[in-house]
Design a protein around this motif. Structure first.
Motif, PDB file in Angstrom:
ATOM      1  N   LEU A  72     -37.474  11.283   3.467  1.00  0.00           N
ATOM      2  CA  LEU A  72     -38.276  12.097   2.559  1.00  0.00           C
ATOM      3  C   LEU A  72     -37.546  12.386   1.252  1.00  0.00           C
ATOM      4  O   LEU A  72     -38.167  12.844   0.291  1.00  0.00           O
ATOM      5  CB  LEU A  72     -38.668  13.415   3.227  1.00  0.00           C
ATOM      6  N   GLY A  73     -36.250  12.120   1.213  1.00  0.00           N
ATOM      7  CA  GLY A  73     -35.508  12.323  -0.021  1.00  0.00           C
ATOM      8  C   GLY A  73     -35.971  11.412  -1.150  1.00  0.00           C
ATOM      9  O   GLY A  73     -35.651  11.650  -2.316  1.00  0.00           O
ATOM     10  N   ALA A  74     -36.781  10.399  -0.828  1.00  0.00           N
ATOM     11  CA  ALA A  74     -37.311   9.501  -1.853  1.00  0.00           C
ATOM     12  C   ALA A  74     -38.591  10.030  -2.477  1.00  0.00           C
ATOM     13  O   ALA A  74     -39.136   9.405  -3.384  1.00  0.00           O
ATOM     14  CB  ALA A  74     -37.569   8.119  -1.243  1.00  0.00           C
ATOM     15  N   SER A  75     -39.090  11.173  -2.017  1.00  0.00           N
ATOM     16  CA  SER A  75     -40.344  11.717  -2.545  1.00  0.00           C
ATOM     17  C   SER A  75     -40.184  12.165  -3.990  1.00  0.00           C
ATOM     18  O   SER A  75     -39.132  12.676  -4.377  1.00  0.00           O
ATOM     19  CB  SER A  75     -40.808  12.896  -1.682  1.00  0.00           C
ATOM     20  N   PRO A  76     -41.229  12.023  -4.796  1.00  0.00           N
ATOM     21  CA  PRO A  76     -41.108  12.318  -6.228  1.00  0.00           C
ATOM     22  C   PRO A  76     -41.186  13.812  -6.545  1.00  0.00           C
ATOM     23  O   PRO A  76     -42.012  14.532  -5.982  1.00  0.00           O
ATOM     24  CB  PRO A  76     -42.301  11.575  -6.838  1.00  0.00           C
TER      25      PRO A  76
END
Length: 286
Positions: free
Chosen positions: A231-235
């Motif tokens: 989820l760290g890739a969420s904008p």
């Protein structure tokens, strides 16, 4: 019944709705609009929409059902713009991740016998990356689609029928419907959706700060690192609005997590650490 749909916002969710409607057998027209023309063109090429509109207000006025699939602040802006120009034979709905402010706006601007209806909605589905190219006709299958409808709203007969029909199409898309009050909705999603996101963001950020230069980091981390930081890739562009519109509930959940992490840190060598693992295992079993 529902024959003309407008999707304002052809990103991940909006484009997935178009694909899911088609897969469920919807044969009416679907017009899309997106601030980025490229995203709308991607949705068109995938078959999620039939045509691209250039003016979102004009697109909405020509439709029976308008889906707002844009960030929360943009949804609130559209609600104010659409309320004066839509009529009682139309319905607006949304996919916003927080519902208190949207439901309050719906109460002020919609859901009377002489105005369009508004049905606040939130599908509990998504991906860590957005964009039309990530859309999936099966995104909502076996997911819960939440609604924060007020039984006391006095919709016109036409907009009430469209609201019922939209709920039927949500089920046809493979989702399960759950009705909640808006405050309860925001409290629950703060724990089950927003807290995991901010915890993953914090974990990813601290590892980047502390170990980001280690060339062997990702090889050593393996599956555990990938799963915990996905989820760290969420904008930020999406989560900014969520943080602004559900601040208190998110802050309370983060504070509780901070306290639990401190408790674990203080008990790394005591039997209380076993209790924490037992509670976590019980949650996963249930």
């Amino acid at each position: 019944m529902m024959e003309r749909v407008a999707i304002l916002g052809t990103g991940l969710l909006g484009t997935s709705v178009g694909l899911a409607l088609r897969a469920a057998g919807f044969h009416g027209s679907i017009v899309g609009w997106n601030r980025s023309r490229a995203q709308a063109e991607t949705a068109l090429s995938m078959g999620a929409i039939d045509s691209i509109g250039t003016d979102p207000i004009a697109v909405a006025r020509a439709s029976q059902v308008v889906l707002l699939a844009v960030p929360i602040f943009a949804t609130l802006d559209f609600m104010e713009q659409l309320a004066p120009v839509l009529g009682p034979s139309q319905l607006v709905t949304d996919v916003g991740s927080t519902k208190t402010q949207i439901t309050e706006s719906a109460d002020r601007h919609f859901n009377t016998i002489d105005r369009a209806g508004f049905l606040p909605g939130h599908p509990m589905a998504g991906k860590e990356r957005g964009g039309a190219e990530m859309a999936d006709a099966n995104l909502f299958r076996n997911a819960v689609w939440l609604f924060t409808d007020f039984p006391a709203w006095q919709r016109s007969a036409e907009s009430a029928a469209l609201a019922r029909n939209w709920r039927e199409w949500v089920i046809a898309m493979g989702a399960r419907i759950l009705d909640l009050g808006p405050q309860r909705h925001d409290e629950l999603v703060a724990w089950v959706s927003h807290l995991p996101q901010f915890a993953a963001t914090a974990l990813s950020a601290v590892i980047e700060d502390e170990m980001g230069e280690a060339p062997e980091l990702k090889d050593v981390g393996g599956r555990a690192l990938r799963e915990m930081t996905r989820l760290g890739a969420s904008p930020w562009s999406m989560w900014r609005d969520i943080a602004h519109t559900n601040t208190d509930a998110i802050a309370a959940a983060l504070e509780a997590l901070e306290q639990r992490l401190a408790h674990i840190r203080e008990n790394l060598r005591t039997p209380q650490l076993r209790d924490e693992f037992e509670k976590a295992n019980r949650f996963r079993r249930e």
